[in-house]
Design an enzyme around this catalytic site. Structure first.
Site, PDB file in Angstrom:
ATOM      1  N   ASN A  37      39.071  67.771  35.076  1.00 59.00           N
ATOM      2  CA  ASN A  37      39.826  68.088  36.297  1.00 59.00           C
ATOM      3  C   ASN A  37      40.216  66.829  37.069  1.00 59.00           C
ATOM      4  OD1 ASN A  37      37.406  67.263  37.354  1.00 59.00           O
ATOM      5  ND2 ASN A  37      37.032  69.119  38.558  1.00 59.00           N
ATOM      6  N   ASP A  38      40.069  65.650  36.451  1.00 63.78           N
ATOM      7  CA  ASP A  38      40.475  64.347  36.985  1.00 63.78           C
ATOM      8  C   ASP A  38      39.492  63.777  37.999  1.00 63.78           C
ATOM      9  OD1 ASP A  38      42.402  62.285  36.681  1.00 63.78           O
ATOM     10  OD2 ASP A  38      43.203  62.725  38.659  1.00 63.78           O
ATOM     11  N   HIS A 130      43.006  41.705  57.897  1.00 63.55           N
ATOM     12  CA  HIS A 130      44.383  41.587  58.377  1.00 63.55           C
ATOM     13  C   HIS A 130      44.442  41.285  59.869  1.00 63.55           C
ATOM     14  CE1 HIS A 130      48.682  42.186  58.472  1.00 63.55           C
ATOM     15  NE2 HIS A 130      48.560  43.126  59.389  1.00 63.55           N
ATOM     16  N   ASP A 169      54.333  34.797  61.335  1.00 65.38           N
ATOM     17  CA  ASP A 169      54.525  35.610  62.535  1.00 65.38           C
ATOM     18  C   ASP A 169      53.580  35.107  63.626  1.00 65.38           C
ATOM     19  OD1 ASP A 169      51.944  37.064  62.355  1.00 65.38           O
ATOM     20  OD2 ASP A 169      52.879  38.013  60.623  1.00 65.38           O
ATOM     21  N   LYS A 192      58.761  37.197  64.279  1.00 64.69           N
ATOM     22  CA  LYS A 192      59.081  38.227  63.285  1.00 64.69           C
ATOM     23  C   LYS A 192      59.054  39.616  63.903  1.00 64.69           C
ATOM     24  CE  LYS A 192      56.032  39.875  60.332  1.00 64.69           C
ATOM     25  NZ  LYS A 192      55.051  39.997  59.236  1.00 64.69           N
ATOM     26  N   ARG A 194      58.995  43.572  62.383  1.00 64.69           N
ATOM     27  CA  ARG A 194      58.937  44.418  61.183  1.00 64.69           C
ATOM     28  C   ARG A 194      59.678  45.721  61.442  1.00 64.69           C
ATOM     29  NH1 ARG A 194      56.638  44.591  56.444  1.00 64.69           N
ATOM     30  NH2 ARG A 194      55.393  42.716  56.834  1.00 64.69           N
ATOM     31  N   ASP A 218      49.669  32.624  55.150  1.00 69.69           N
ATOM     32  CA  ASP A 218      49.606  34.049  55.502  1.00 69.69           C
ATOM     33  C   ASP A 218      48.294  34.619  54.995  1.00 69.69           C
ATOM     34  OD1 ASP A 218      50.430  36.405  56.599  1.00 69.69           O
ATOM     35  OD2 ASP A 218      52.217  36.650  55.363  1.00 69.69           O
TER      36      ASP A 218
END
Length: 314
Positions: A37-38, A130, A169, A192, A194, A218
């Site tokens: 069933n994965d 991040h 940025d 910058k 986005r 970056d």
């Protein structure tokens, strides 16, 4: 003292093996199977009872598959009576989902942090999140390292007399400034905006870059849309050369080839926090190992020593 037992998920076994080599400990075996069933099933094939267990798994594509595998490994270690479980997650992909910038969306970074803790994580060791606030999403201790020292050592081997560090940025300008201090260089930053995941606009570059040798820094490069836009703006300032550096070289959708084929790019540098697709076919690419730094962090966590000395400026 509890012994170290190190496991690796499927995402980056090569890095896990390198960490184990520096620690002089074996990489413990595990088995991942898939039902009809994965659904996934994970079995840890080494003793965890009263051990200091470390699980190495960056969240890289396929991210959801690797995340579920990691959660199952943590649950298995907890069920096997591990004394402590530390997630060694060099790349936390969901760290980009760190704010509610549209109605009715999930702050996925916080949700995934909660999932890791619920599954059994007592501690997280990660690299170059991040944004700094993601650290606070976790309810367990987080050792947040960066790769600035590894990158700086690489660039110190070349002539930097005409160089300037450029952040793509304003949000990453603080980290770029730290990197510039390590190299004794000035810093500049791009303004910058986005517009979409794969569409950015850079209106200007703040700082003196004309005729200079540029080192772009970056945190990660995925599709490379920001880097390509920045290269176009730098070309308008008649810069002498450009070298691109990042911690996480994801290079999705042919980004590595797209950046490497540009005549204005002299070198692309990243670390091995993630497997780098097409690295053997990219003559401009240099991949730096962070295995030693992660191994030293693991050793210090295991021995109850300070980890912060690994990322202090010196």
């Amino acid at each position: 003292m509890h012994e170290i037992t190190m496991f690796s998920g499927s995402a980056h076994r090569e890095l896990a093996a390198a960490i184990c080599h520096h620690l002089d400990v074996p990489l413990a075996a595990s088995r991942v199977t898939r039902f009809a069933n994965d659904c996934l099933e994970v079995q840890l094939l080494a003793n965890c009872r009263e051990r200091d267990v470390f699980v190495v798994q960056p969240l890289v594509p396929p991210v959801q598959e690797n995340l579920i595998e990691l959660l199952l490994m943590l649950d298995a270690a907890r069920g096997a009576s591990a004394a402590r479980i530390t997630v060694v997650m060099p790349h936390f992909a969901y760290a980009r989902s760190d704010k509610k910038n549209a109605p009715r969306i999930s702050i996925a970074a916080r949700l995934v942090a909660d999932l890791l803790q619920t599954a059994g994580a007592d501690r997280v060791l990660t690299k170059t999140l991040h944004s700094p606030q993601v650290h606070g999403f976790f309810g367990v201790p987080v050792d947040h390292l960066h790769a600035l020292h590894e990158l700086a050592r690489h660039f110190r081997s070349s002539d930097l007399t005409n160089s300037v560090v450029v952040s793509p940025d304003l949000g990453y300008a603080k980290e770029a400034s730290r990197f510039a201090r390590l190299l004794g260089l000035p810093v500049a930053a791009a303004a910058k905006e986005r517009l979409a995941d794969d569409k950015v606009v850079i209106s200007s570059i703040i700082g003196d870059v004309r005729g200079r040798d540029i080192v772009v820094l970056d945190d990660e490069i995925a599709r490379g849309s920001t880097i390509v836009e920045l290269l176009d703006r730098l070309a308008e300032h008649d810069v002498a050369s450009v070298r691109v550096a990042c911690t996480h070289g994801l290079f999705t959708d042919g980004a590595l080839a797209r950046i490497g084929e540009r005549d204005d790019v002299a070198e692309i540098v990243c670390t091995n926090t993630v497997p780098v697709p097409g690295a053997d076919r990219a003559p401009k690419l240099t991949v730096l190992s962070i295995a030693h730094a992660l191994a030293e962090a693991v050793r210090r966590i295991h021995n109850g020593e300070s980890v912060s000395v690994l990322f202090e400026e010196h």
